[in-house]
Motif scaffolding. Structure first.
Motif, PDB file in Angstrom:
ATOM      1  N   UNK A 232       0.813  -1.225   0.000  1.00 51.03           N
ATOM      2  CA  UNK A 232       0.000   0.000   0.000  1.00 51.03           C
ATOM      3  C   UNK A 232       0.841   1.267   0.000  1.00 51.03           C
ATOM      4  N   UNK A 233       2.160   1.132   0.140  1.00 49.32           N
ATOM      5  CA  UNK A 233       3.029   2.307   0.193  1.00 49.32           C
ATOM      6  C   UNK A 233       3.117   2.948   1.554  1.00 49.32           C
ATOM      7  N   UNK A 234       2.535   2.318   2.586  1.00 48.00           N
ATOM      8  CA  UNK A 234       2.566   2.882   3.932  1.00 48.00           C
ATOM      9  C   UNK A 234       3.881   2.613   4.652  1.00 48.00           C
ATOM     10  N   UNK A 235       4.626   1.634   4.188  1.00 52.20           N
ATOM     11  CA  UNK A 235       5.929   1.297   4.762  1.00 52.20           C
ATOM     12  C   UNK A 235       6.923   1.247   3.620  1.00 52.20           C
ATOM     13  N   UNK A 236       8.051   1.932   3.784  1.00 57.49           N
ATOM     14  CA  UNK A 236       9.016   2.087   2.687  1.00 57.49           C
ATOM     15  C   UNK A 236      10.327   1.374   2.997  1.00 57.49           C
ATOM     16  N   UNK A 237      10.526   0.176   2.463  1.00 57.14           N
ATOM     17  CA  UNK A 237      11.846  -0.438   2.577  1.00 57.14           C
ATOM     18  C   UNK A 237      12.857   0.341   1.732  1.00 57.14           C
ATOM     19  N   UNK A 238      14.027   0.531   2.266  1.00 57.76           N
ATOM     20  CA  UNK A 238      15.069   1.289   1.571  1.00 57.76           C
ATOM     21  C   UNK A 238      15.987   0.324   0.841  1.00 57.76           C
ATOM     22  N   UNK A 239      16.111   0.498  -0.455  1.00 57.71           N
ATOM     23  CA  UNK A 239      16.991  -0.348  -1.243  1.00 57.71           C
ATOM     24  C   UNK A 239      18.441   0.049  -1.065  1.00 57.71           C
ATOM     25  N   UNK A 240      19.325  -0.949  -0.934  1.00 56.69           N
ATOM     26  CA  UNK A 240      20.734  -0.664  -0.732  1.00 56.69           C
ATOM     27  C   UNK A 240      21.606  -1.001  -1.923  1.00 56.69           C
ATOM     28  N   UNK A 241      20.992  -1.535  -2.972  1.00 50.12           N
ATOM     29  CA  UNK A 241      21.762  -1.872  -4.163  1.00 50.12           C
ATOM     30  C   UNK A 241      21.585  -3.328  -4.555  1.00 50.12           C
ATOM     31  N   UNK A 242      21.557  -3.570  -5.868  1.00 49.06           N
ATOM     32  CA  UNK A 242      21.421  -4.917  -6.415  1.00 49.06           C
ATOM     33  C   UNK A 242      22.743  -5.284  -7.075  1.00 49.06           C
ATOM     34  N   UNK A 243      23.443  -6.237  -6.500  1.00 45.38           N
ATOM     35  CA  UNK A 243      24.759  -6.641  -6.962  1.00 45.38           C
ATOM     36  C   UNK A 243      24.665  -7.940  -7.753  1.00 45.38           C
ATOM     37  N   UNK A 244      25.434  -8.069  -8.829  1.00 39.71           N
ATOM     38  CA  UNK A 244      25.540  -9.391  -9.468  1.00 39.71           C
ATOM     39  C   UNK A 244      26.116 -10.398  -8.479  1.00 39.71           C
ATOM     40  N   UNK A 245      25.728 -11.653  -8.617  1.00 40.74           N
ATOM     41  CA  UNK A 245      26.311 -12.692  -7.768  1.00 40.74           C
ATOM     42  C   UNK A 245      27.839 -12.675  -7.869  1.00 40.74           C
TER      43      UNK A 245
ATOM     44  N   UNK B 130      23.162   1.869   2.553  1.00 42.36           N
ATOM     45  CA  UNK B 130      21.964   2.085   3.352  1.00 42.36           C
ATOM     46  C   UNK B 130      20.932   1.054   2.907  1.00 42.36           C
ATOM     47  N   UNK B 131      20.046   0.682   3.834  1.00 44.07           N
ATOM     48  CA  UNK B 131      18.959  -0.197   3.463  1.00 44.07           C
ATOM     49  C   UNK B 131      19.413  -1.601   3.101  1.00 44.07           C
TER      50      UNK B 131
ATOM     51  N   UNK C 138      20.630  -4.776   0.871  1.00 42.97           N
ATOM     52  CA  UNK C 138      21.459  -5.219  -0.251  1.00 42.97           C
ATOM     53  C   UNK C 138      20.962  -6.574  -0.747  1.00 42.97           C
ATOM     54  N   UNK C 139      20.979  -6.744  -2.077  1.00 42.02           N
ATOM     55  CA  UNK C 139      20.554  -8.029  -2.649  1.00 42.02           C
ATOM     56  C   UNK C 139      21.537  -8.460  -3.724  1.00 42.02           C
ATOM     57  N   UNK C 140      21.558  -9.777  -3.961  1.00 37.15           N
ATOM     58  CA  UNK C 140      22.367 -10.375  -5.024  1.00 37.15           C
ATOM     59  C   UNK C 140      21.459 -10.874  -6.129  1.00 37.15           C
ATOM     60  N   UNK C 141      21.891 -10.672  -7.380  1.00 30.19           N
ATOM     61  CA  UNK C 141      21.177 -11.164  -8.547  1.00 30.19           C
ATOM     62  C   UNK C 141      21.906 -12.396  -9.073  1.00 30.19           C
ATOM     63  N   UNK C 142      21.356 -13.601  -8.875  1.00 29.61           N
ATOM     64  CA  UNK C 142      22.057 -14.825  -9.280  1.00 29.61           C
ATOM     65  C   UNK C 142      22.115 -15.026 -10.786  1.00 29.61           C
ATOM     66  N   UNK C 143      21.392 -14.210 -11.550  1.00 32.88           N
ATOM     67  CA  UNK C 143      21.435 -14.352 -13.010  1.00 32.88           C
ATOM     68  C   UNK C 143      22.615 -13.609 -13.617  1.00 32.88           C
ATOM     69  N   UNK C 144      23.345 -12.842 -12.790  1.00 28.97           N
ATOM     70  CA  UNK C 144      24.448 -12.012 -13.307  1.00 28.97           C
ATOM     71  C   UNK C 144      25.763 -12.381 -12.626  1.00 28.97           C
TER      72      UNK C 144
END
Length: 323
Positions: free
Chosen positions: A285-298, A314-315, A317-323
């Motif tokens: 609903x947009x009432x809570x805002x997770x802060x993205x910290x960056x999408x890194x290739x695996x 900040x926020x 961090x995630x890994x992209x296993x396709x990269x």
């Protein structure tokens, strides 16, 4: 499948991208294709074997993922005992939750571990009451950025966030913090930090502290607690333990120190359900805002850990296993 494997303990340099056989589901488990894997500060402890639970080599780090069952099915976010830094994982469906279309992979990953942690820190461990003051250590981080928002939503009287740079302090204020404090004030003397927290609270002691650094930050936060105040400890990012807390120091001031580890909620899935059924709709609903910290290739997993350890992020961090 491609995966990140640790065969020796150390820093980010021990994170190797290798080819491994697909994991085999155990009883009640399902094999999933991973579209994104979460990176957490606890993972940096795993590489050093300095985490709460002893680590066994070789291991694939990673405690959460977003993906779909192999063969097709709905997108889910799930928690793992390990193995998340990979193209495929096995998970128990009881620890997965459907992801609404309005929520990105990054947002779902922020909610399932950092969001659930923030939810339980405030509700289960601190028992936050309306009107109480809350200090959120690392208020621009994955847990902290969500804890600031939830504390405001649940009626905290004043929310004070710490953050290590002007940009991070500005972000914490944008998310709802009423005041911010530089944690570097604790480097030389915890009393200076305690005084700064009280000043940020209008000269009064504080009711709740969510603490994940240890050392002088813990010591100063504990000193700043009001009678019946609660400090909830859920990490030791500074790698240095605080001074031992003696029972008379608690009794004489009616203060409490509470420990929290999300793994204990994972062993009681209904506790995770309590958090997820509230948090996911708030994000959708947009009432809570997770802060993205960056999408890194695996393939850039070492860089992700380096950035995390250097406090450049900040926020979430995630890994992209396709990269």
């Amino acid at each position: 499948m491609r995966a990140v494997q640790i065969t020796r303990f150390g820093g980010p340099e021990v994170l190797d991208v290798v080819d491994l056989p697909d994991p085999v589901p155990g009883d009640g488990q399902q094999l999933y294709e991973v579209s994104a894997a979460g990176v957490n500060y606890a993972d940096t402890h795993q590489t050093e074997d300095s985490y709460l639970a002893p680590q066994q080599l070789p291991l694939i780090p990673g405690a959460e993922f977003v993906g779909r069952p192999v063969g097709g099915g709905e997108r889910v976010v799930g928690l793992l005992e390990g193995g998340g830094y990979a193209e495929r994982v096995v998970a128990h469906p009881r620890l997965t939750w459907p992801v609404p279309d309005a929520i990105t992979d990054e947002q779902a990953l922020a909610v399932v571990l950092q969001g659930a942690t923030a939810w339980h820190l405030l509700r289960t461990s601190a028992h936050l009451a309306a009107g109480e003051s809350v200090v959120v250590i690392a208020g621009a981080g994955g847990v902290g950025s969500l804890a600031v928002q939830l504390a405001k939503r649940w009626g905290a009287g004043r929310v004070i966030a710490t953050a290590s740079s002007a940009e991070k302090r500005a972000l914490a204020e944008e998310l709802g913090a009423d005041a911010t404090v530089d944690p570097a004030l604790a480097d030389d003397d915890p009393k200076t930090f305690a005084d700064a927290l009280r000043e940020a609270n209008g000269g009064s002691r504080v009711d709740v502290v969510l603490e994940m650094t240890g050392g002088n930050v813990f010591d100063g936060s504990f000193s700043a607690l009001a009678p019946f105040g609660r400090l909830v400890s859920y990490g030791m990012a500074g790698r240095r333990p605080p001074r031992p807390v003696q029972a008379p120091a608690l009794m004489g001031t009616s203060r409490a120190v509470v420990g929290f580890w999300l793994a204990h909620c994972m062993s009681r899935p209904s506790m995770m359900d309590d958090a997820m059924t509230e948090l996911l709709p708030l994000v959708a609903d947009g009432a809570l805002r997770p802060v993205g910290g960056g999408r890194y290739p695996l393939s850039a997993v070492r860089e992700a850990h380096q950035d995390l350890l250097a406090r450049r992020t900040t926020g979430k961090l995630v890994l992209d296993p396709t990269r």
